[in-house]
Design a protein around this motif. Structure first.
Motif: not given
Length: 255
Positions: A161-188
């Motif tokens: 956990l300390e060595n292998n994590l980083q927040k980047g463009e893939f992080t943001i894009h994947l969450f955008e995809q979760y929201k797209k496929h779930l819809g706003n309420s389910r994503y929340f």
């Protein structure tokens, strides 16, 4: 008849529980967006373009291992290994061994915390049993440098956990995809559930503080199970078109 996972194992109790399985993958879906090897998902494009279908496919593989006879379970593990080897060959690179371990560690960790969140605290021997099942899975896949017991895994989990994590463009894009496929309420709802599942380091990298009463809602959800209305809640939480897939996850619940 020999099974890869003992018929009375706590692992079977966890992985036949539809609620627990969904939480396992909710937590993993959050953490994996931060993984430094997440770019491998984008080589095939399957998870970024259709994360829910990929979720149900992965669950099917996992349950086939947990509930199948030993030979069939081993064949499923070998098939997973072959699929990854095919991706590596196509890309001309090797998936880092630590990345395989990260995924294995997520399955161990979220199996434990999801069940404890929904049902009860696990005893240390039960946690060791969960570790052992996934350790044997990792050995079959040919993974290297795996800890050989639960206590050593706890240490290595923290290091990963300390060595292998980083927040980047893939992080943001994947969450955008979760929201797209779930819809706003389910994503929340997904985000709020993830917040109470993930380790602190993941929480700090992904989320802001929330005052939403998620734990209270989970208590109400568990009460709903006693009234036999939990399946209604599942339909509310996930799109209707996946109703059959959700039902399929629960096919082992009567075992």
């Amino acid at each position: 008849m020999s099974y890869f996972v003992n018929e009375k194992s706590i692992v079977r109790e966890i992985w036949k529980n539809t609620d627990a399985v969904l939480l396992i993958f909710a937590g993993s879906a959050a953490e994996f967006t931060l993984n430094k090897a997440v770019d491998w998902l984008y080589f095939t494009g399957k998870i970024p373009t259709n994360p829910l279908e990929r979720l149900f496919s992965t669950v099917e593989y996992a349950q086939n291992i947990v509930f199948a006879e030993n030979d069939l379970a081993l064949a499923t593990i070998d098939k997973i290994t072959q699929i990854h080897q095919g991706v590596e060959k196509s890309r001309g690179q090797t998936i880092p061994d630590w990345a395989y371990r990260d995924v294995l560690y997520m399955l161990i960790d979220y199996s434990i915390c999801s069940f404890e969140l929904l049902e009860r605290k696990l005893e240390t021997p039960e946690k060791e049993e969960i570790f052992d099942v996934f350790f044997r899975l990792g050995i079959r896949m040919g993974l290297k440098n795996l800890p050989t017991n639960y206590n050593d895994w706890l240490i290595d989990r923290t290091i990963h956990l300390e060595n292998n994590l980083q927040k980047g463009e893939f992080t943001i894009h994947l969450f955008e995809q979760y929201k797209k496929h779930l819809g706003n309420s389910r994503y929340f709802i997904l985000l709020e559930i993830q917040k109470i599942l993930v380790p602190k380091i993941v929480y700090k990298m992904l989320f802001k503080t929330s005052n939403f009463p998620t734990k209270t809602l989970l208590k109400l959800y568990k009460f709903g199970k006693t009234l036999k209305v939990d399946h209604l809640v599942k339909v509310i939480l996930l799109p209707k078109k996946h109703k059959e897939s959700i039902t399929n996850i629960g096919k082992y619940e009567t075992l």
